[in-house]
Every structure is written in C-alpha cells, then in structure tokens.
Design an enzyme around this catalytic site. Structure first.
Site, mmCIF file in Angstrom:
data_model
loop_
_atom_site.group_PDB
_atom_site.id
_atom_site.type_symbol
_atom_site.label_atom_id
_atom_site.label_comp_id
_atom_site.label_asym_id
_atom_site.label_seq_id
_atom_site.Cartn_x
_atom_site.Cartn_y
_atom_site.Cartn_z
ATOM 1 N N LYS A 52 16.457 -3.856 -2.812
ATOM 2 C CA LYS A 52 16.153 -2.328 -2.314
ATOM 3 C C LYS A 52 17.545 -1.811 -1.900
ATOM 4 C CE LYS A 52 11.214 -2.192 -2.990
ATOM 5 N NZ LYS A 52 9.892 -2.299 -2.338
ATOM 6 N N GLN A 96 7.211 -1.654 3.286
ATOM 7 C CA GLN A 96 6.897 -2.671 2.430
ATOM 8 C C GLN A 96 5.494 -3.279 2.555
ATOM 9 O OE1 GLN A 96 8.904 -3.574 0.011
ATOM 10 N NE2 GLN A 96 7.831 -5.310 -0.741
ATOM 11 N N ASP A 119 6.919 5.920 -2.445
ATOM 12 C CA ASP A 119 6.210 4.873 -3.185
ATOM 13 C C ASP A 119 5.109 5.553 -4.252
ATOM 14 O OD1 ASP A 119 6.543 2.133 -3.234
ATOM 15 O OD2 ASP A 119 5.985 1.946 -0.845
#
Ligand code: GUN
Length: 295
Positions: A52, A96, A119
């Site tokens: 990422k 995460q 997200d």
C-alpha cells in the site's frame, strides 16, 4: 473465454490517479495523504501494508505508516486515530486488520472519522452504500474494485442474477449490496450464500455473475457454474507447491482450469481482483482529498 485482467486495469487506473494527483497539487499546492496503522507483526499484513505504501508513493501521494507494538492498548490506538482525524494533512486513515485480540476491531472502526474512512468499513459508509448514497460515501476497496472491472469490461449486469458466496463485512456484504444498487455496472437480482446455506450448487448454478469470496482453495468447481457465466474470484489462498522457490503458490476460491471451460469470462488469481484493491484504496484517498478541498 475472456480473462478479466485486473493487473492491466489497475495499471491504467494508477496512471489516471497519478495524473489527477498532479492536477490536484497544481490547483491546491497540497498532496493527498494516506496514513496506515499496523499493530503487531503478522507477516501477511506486513506485506499488504508495504505494498500500500509503495503504490501510494508511486502515484505521488504522501504515505505514512505507523507501526505499533503487538501489546498496544485499544485506548492508545484510538487516541492515535483521534489525532489523525484532526490532522488536516491526513485524508485517509486505514487500520490494517486483523488486530491483536485485546483490541475490539469494531470500536476502532467507529473511532475513524467517516470522511477519512477510505476502507469504507465505518457503519456510516456501509449504511450510505446500503441506502444508495454512493456519492457521499466510501465503498470498501475489494467490492469497489470488482465494480470497476465489471464496468471497464462492459459486462452486462442489469437484471442479471448475481450470486455472492461469502458474507464477510469486508467483501460479501458490501459486494451484494453494491450489486443491488441501481447503477450502470450493478442493478442485479442478488443472492448471498454462506456457510449455513443448504445446497450451495443449487444457487451458484443459476448465477449469471458468480462472485466467490469464501477463502477456500478451489471451492467453486465446474459443475457449480452455469455455462456462459461471468466468474469473479476474490480468494487468495496459499497452497503448498514443492516446485516453487517459496514452497507455496497462490490460488483462488475457483478451480480455474476446470471452470474456464464453462465460464464466458473470469478473473485469474493472481492478477485479477487483488491488484484492484490497492488501486481503489488510492482512488478513495484521492476522493477524500477532493471532498475536503472542495474540488
Ligand atoms: N486486511 C485484509 N484486507 C484488508 C483491508 O482491505 N483493509 C484493512 N484495513 N485490513 C485488511
């Protein structure tokens, strides 16, 4: 049989995003910033976070990674999120998953400002998706990437039967709700199958568009697929393979070789849905920057 090439589409998308980042900078003098928090040392998570950050820099955005110890408290993590919520240089915040067991993932999701939740996990964003207010929300990156693939390959979806196998909050639930919306690459009749579904093949055999997000290697076999169906494989499963250097290889939830003789179009693993997920995360981060800066 058409191979839906997520690697190629993600490269096209990243080039488009890079150009947009440059024009955003020319207008505002600022750059979009994504902050990723990783707690602990899960090897798979470390690879995802590294990728990422690398892709973020490639397209000219500012990437920050905050690494926290495995024994971090929920309070410390949430305090850090509150600081990022108030930091004008941060446009996207991603924590995460999975998180260590002392931390409640839902409490962490709730702490992220929905306007920076790239997200798309916050209930406000998921709620807006369910209610069809997509212009003001973030759609979670894997379902959003699948939508982008269906759109760019001009896959006919209106009135088709889409069967989603899997009901996770990250993929199955948002995916099914997205395919239900009245949009160009959606507008389907939708069925969701899961671990308690009786006779899964009965449903998958009726799918015009079959989306497999189960997490079991080769779960979808050729006899479960209607001839001519479009098959989207979300699975990333490691299986042992002594012939490779690492001793393993990655396969999807679909038995690719057998199903490719039946389907009209398919995403491969690797090189299908996977590369799209990071590209959509960056698209969401750019969108957050544009909204915050009134562009
Ligand atoms: N872990 C696996 N996939 C994801 C994702 O898309 N977002 C976050 N935050 N964690 C993940």
């Amino acid at each position: 049989m058409l191979i839906i090439d997520g690697k190629k589409v993600s490269l096209d998308l990243k080039n488009e995003l890079k150009a947009s980042v440059e024009s955003c900078q020319a207008i505002t003098g600022k750059l979009p910033g994504l902050t990723v928090i990783i707690v602990g040392h899960d090897p798979a998570s470390q690879v995802y976070v590294r990728n990422k950050a690398k892709t973020c820099k490639e397209i000219g955005m500012i990437s920050t990674v905050i690494e926290m110890a495995a024994d971090t408290t929920e309070k410390h993590l949430i305090d850090t999120i509150h600081e990022l919520n108030n930091d004008p240089a941060v446009h996207g915040i991603l924590v995460q998953q999975p998180l260590p067991k002392q931390i409640d993932e839902f409490a962490v999701t709730l702490a992220i400002d929905p306007s920076k939740d790239v997200d798309g996990f916050h209930p406000e964003n998921l709620g807006r998706l369910v209610m069809g207010h997509l212009d003001k929300c973030f759609v979670s990156c894997t379902p959003y990437g699948i939508l982008e693939l269906l759109g760019r390959y001009n896959i006919e979806t209106r009135g088709k039967h889409c069967v989603v196998v899997g009901r996770s909050n990250i993929v199955g639930k948002p995916m099914a709700n997205l395919m239900l919306q009245k949009l160009d690459a959606t507008n389907c009749t939708v069925t969701i199958c899961h671990s308690a579904t009786k006779n899964i093949p009965f449903y998958t055999q009726q799918a015009d568009i079959l989306i497999a997000a189960i997490g079991k290697a080769g779960f979808i076999t050729a006899d479960m697929v209607k001839p001519g169906a479009v098959v989207i494989d979300v699975g990333i499963n490691r299986i042992e393979d002594a012939s490779t250097k690492s001793g393993y290889r990655l396969v999807g939830d679909v038995d690719f070789d057998a199903v490719s003789a039946v389907a009209s179009a398919m995403t491969p693993v690797p090189g299908g849905v996977g590369p799209m997920t990071i590209a959509m995360l960056l698209k969401n981060t750019l969108q957050s920057f544009q909204r915050i800066n009134g562009l």
